[in-house]
Design a protein around this motif. Sequence first.
Motif, PDB file in Angstrom:
ATOM      1  N   LEU A   1      24.809   0.380 -60.164  1.00 19.55           N
ATOM      2  CA  LEU A   1      24.495  -1.373 -60.040  1.00 19.55           C
ATOM      3  C   LEU A   1      24.262  -2.112 -58.582  1.00 19.55           C
ATOM      4  N   SER A   2      25.088  -1.119 -58.029  1.00 22.03           N
ATOM      5  CA  SER A   2      25.353  -1.280 -57.045  1.00 22.03           C
ATOM      6  C   SER A   2      23.806  -1.389 -56.052  1.00 22.03           C
ATOM      7  N   ARG A   3      23.384   0.209 -56.260  1.00 28.36           N
ATOM      8  CA  ARG A   3      21.914   0.713 -55.711  1.00 28.36           C
ATOM      9  C   ARG A   3      20.271  -0.454 -55.839  1.00 28.36           C
ATOM     10  N   LEU A   4      20.453  -0.217 -57.327  1.00 24.61           N
ATOM     11  CA  LEU A   4      19.705  -0.948 -57.851  1.00 24.61           C
ATOM     12  C   LEU A   4      19.298  -2.799 -57.850  1.00 24.61           C
ATOM     13  N   ASN A   5      21.017  -2.839 -56.759  1.00 18.35           N
ATOM     14  CA  ASN A   5      20.496  -4.016 -56.323  1.00 18.35           C
ATOM     15  C   ASN A   5      20.739  -4.232 -54.778  1.00 18.35           C
ATOM     16  N   ALA A   6      20.424  -3.655 -53.513  1.00 16.59           N
ATOM     17  CA  ALA A   6      21.354  -3.266 -52.627  1.00 16.59           C
ATOM     18  C   ALA A   6      20.454  -4.318 -51.840  1.00 16.59           C
ATOM     19  N   GLN A   7      18.646  -4.527 -51.281  1.00 14.14           N
ATOM     20  CA  GLN A   7      18.475  -5.095 -51.175  1.00 14.14           C
ATOM     21  C   GLN A   7      19.205  -6.676 -51.000  1.00 14.14           C
ATOM     22  N   HIS A   8      19.848  -7.362 -52.437  1.00  9.96           N
ATOM     23  CA  HIS A   8      19.998  -8.894 -52.334  1.00  9.96           C
ATOM     24  C   HIS A   8      21.731  -8.688 -51.911  1.00  9.96           C
ATOM     25  N   VAL A   9      22.195  -7.274 -51.940  1.00 16.27           N
ATOM     26  CA  VAL A   9      23.197  -7.781 -52.378  1.00 16.27           C
ATOM     27  C   VAL A   9      23.882  -7.141 -50.870  1.00 16.27           C
ATOM     28  N   LEU A  10      23.876  -6.044 -50.114  1.00 16.74           N
ATOM     29  CA  LEU A  10      23.965  -5.420 -48.693  1.00 16.74           C
ATOM     30  C   LEU A  10      23.770  -6.879 -47.973  1.00 16.74           C
ATOM     31  N   PRO A  11      22.719  -7.542 -47.701  1.00 14.63           N
ATOM     32  CA  PRO A  11      22.300  -8.549 -46.580  1.00 14.63           C
ATOM     33  C   PRO A  11      23.732  -9.495 -47.234  1.00 14.63           C
ATOM     34  N   ILE A  12      24.357  -9.698 -48.151  1.00 14.47           N
ATOM     35  CA  ILE A  12      25.051 -10.339 -48.421  1.00 14.47           C
ATOM     36  C   ILE A  12      27.166 -10.177 -47.866  1.00 14.47           C
ATOM     37  N   ILE A  13      26.864  -9.000 -48.075  1.00 15.93           N
ATOM     38  CA  ILE A  13      28.038  -8.345 -47.896  1.00 15.93           C
ATOM     39  C   ILE A  13      28.426  -7.828 -47.106  1.00 15.93           C
ATOM     40  N   TYR A  14      27.452  -7.466 -45.756  1.00 17.75           N
ATOM     41  CA  TYR A  14      27.896  -6.732 -44.613  1.00 17.75           C
ATOM     42  C   TYR A  14      28.002  -7.624 -43.329  1.00 17.75           C
ATOM     43  N   GLY A  15      28.062  -8.519 -43.478  1.00 21.49           N
ATOM     44  CA  GLY A  15      29.069  -9.364 -41.995  1.00 21.49           C
ATOM     45  C   GLY A  15      30.940  -8.697 -42.764  1.00 21.49           C
ATOM     46  N   PRO A  16      31.434  -9.364 -43.646  1.00 19.77           N
ATOM     47  CA  PRO A  16      32.697  -8.862 -44.274  1.00 19.77           C
ATOM     48  C   PRO A  16      33.230  -7.356 -44.311  1.00 19.77           C
ATOM     49  N   LEU A  17      31.566  -6.394 -44.772  1.00 20.63           N
ATOM     50  CA  LEU A  17      32.254  -5.259 -44.990  1.00 20.63           C
ATOM     51  C   LEU A  17      32.672  -4.627 -43.496  1.00 20.63           C
ATOM     52  N   TYR A  18      31.005  -5.244 -42.573  1.00 20.11           N
ATOM     53  CA  TYR A  18      31.296  -4.629 -41.155  1.00 20.11           C
ATOM     54  C   TYR A  18      33.020  -5.230 -40.352  1.00 20.11           C
ATOM     55  N   LYS A  19      33.795  -6.221 -40.673  1.00 21.96           N
ATOM     56  CA  LYS A  19      34.695  -7.189 -39.902  1.00 21.96           C
ATOM     57  C   LYS A  19      36.223  -5.910 -40.719  1.00 21.96           C
ATOM     58  N   ASN A  20      35.523  -6.144 -41.896  1.00 25.20           N
ATOM     59  CA  ASN A  20      37.208  -5.957 -42.561  1.00 25.20           C
ATOM     60  C   ASN A  20      37.070  -3.845 -42.384  1.00 25.20           C
ATOM     61  N   SER A  21      35.786  -3.147 -41.974  1.00 21.47           N
ATOM     62  CA  SER A  21      35.881  -1.649 -41.534  1.00 21.47           C
ATOM     63  C   SER A  21      36.588  -1.710 -40.592  1.00 21.47           C
ATOM     64  N   SER A  22      36.972  -3.060 -39.357  1.00 23.00           N
ATOM     65  CA  SER A  22      36.874  -2.530 -38.086  1.00 23.00           C
ATOM     66  C   SER A  22      38.273  -2.934 -37.451  1.00 23.00           C
ATOM     67  N   GLY A  23      39.509  -3.614 -38.455  1.00 22.92           N
ATOM     68  CA  GLY A  23      40.193  -4.408 -37.749  1.00 22.92           C
ATOM     69  C   GLY A  23      41.103  -4.936 -39.278  1.00 22.92           C
ATOM     70  N   HIS A  24      40.809  -4.501 -39.578  1.00 25.43           N
ATOM     71  CA  HIS A  24      41.062  -5.123 -40.849  1.00 25.43           C
ATOM     72  C   HIS A  24      42.978  -4.581 -40.853  1.00 25.43           C
ATOM     73  N   TRP A  25      43.566  -5.645 -41.003  1.00 27.39           N
ATOM     74  CA  TRP A  25      45.704  -5.175 -40.980  1.00 27.39           C
ATOM     75  C   TRP A  25      45.945  -4.534 -42.221  1.00 27.39           C
ATOM     76  N   ASN A  26      44.848  -4.144 -42.909  1.00 22.98           N
ATOM     77  CA  ASN A  26      45.652  -2.820 -44.618  1.00 22.98           C
ATOM     78  C   ASN A  26      44.343  -2.227 -44.663  1.00 22.98           C
ATOM     79  N   ALA A  27      44.961  -1.186 -44.074  1.00 22.47           N
ATOM     80  CA  ALA A  27      44.240   0.556 -43.485  1.00 22.47           C
ATOM     81  C   ALA A  27      43.791   1.272 -45.034  1.00 22.47           C
ATOM     82  N   THR A  28      43.999   0.746 -46.036  1.00 22.66           N
ATOM     83  CA  THR A  28      43.164   1.104 -47.219  1.00 22.66           C
ATOM     84  C   THR A  28      41.724   0.148 -47.732  1.00 22.66           C
TER      85      THR A  28
END
Length: 93
Positions: A1-28
């Motif tokens: 489902l995520s891949r089918l809608n990647a064109q719509h989903v990734l532009p929305i979630i990229y920013g928060p994912l990027y921020k959380n991928s490089s400095g979130h207090w929780n390693a998980t």
Amino acid sequence: LSRLNAQHVLPIIYGPLYKNSSGHWNATVEGLAQNVLKMYMEYDLDLYDRCTAEYFKQEEEAKRKQEAVSHRWAQIEEMAQENARRRMMVTAG
């Protein structure tokens, strides 16, 4: 489902994912965000690159706007101090 809608989903979630991928207090959370970004990168590199470029463009624009606001506030504070000095001179004179 995520891949089918990647064109719509990734532009929305990229920013928060990027921020959380490089400095979130929780390693998980950090690791999961990195994995999701990697998944999208492997799935559609062109889309990933566009989202990356757009994210950094928006971040740079936000930084410029914040600097402009800070500069304007400094000007306003300077004007207020000058007005206060003038009032003191009129009152004393």
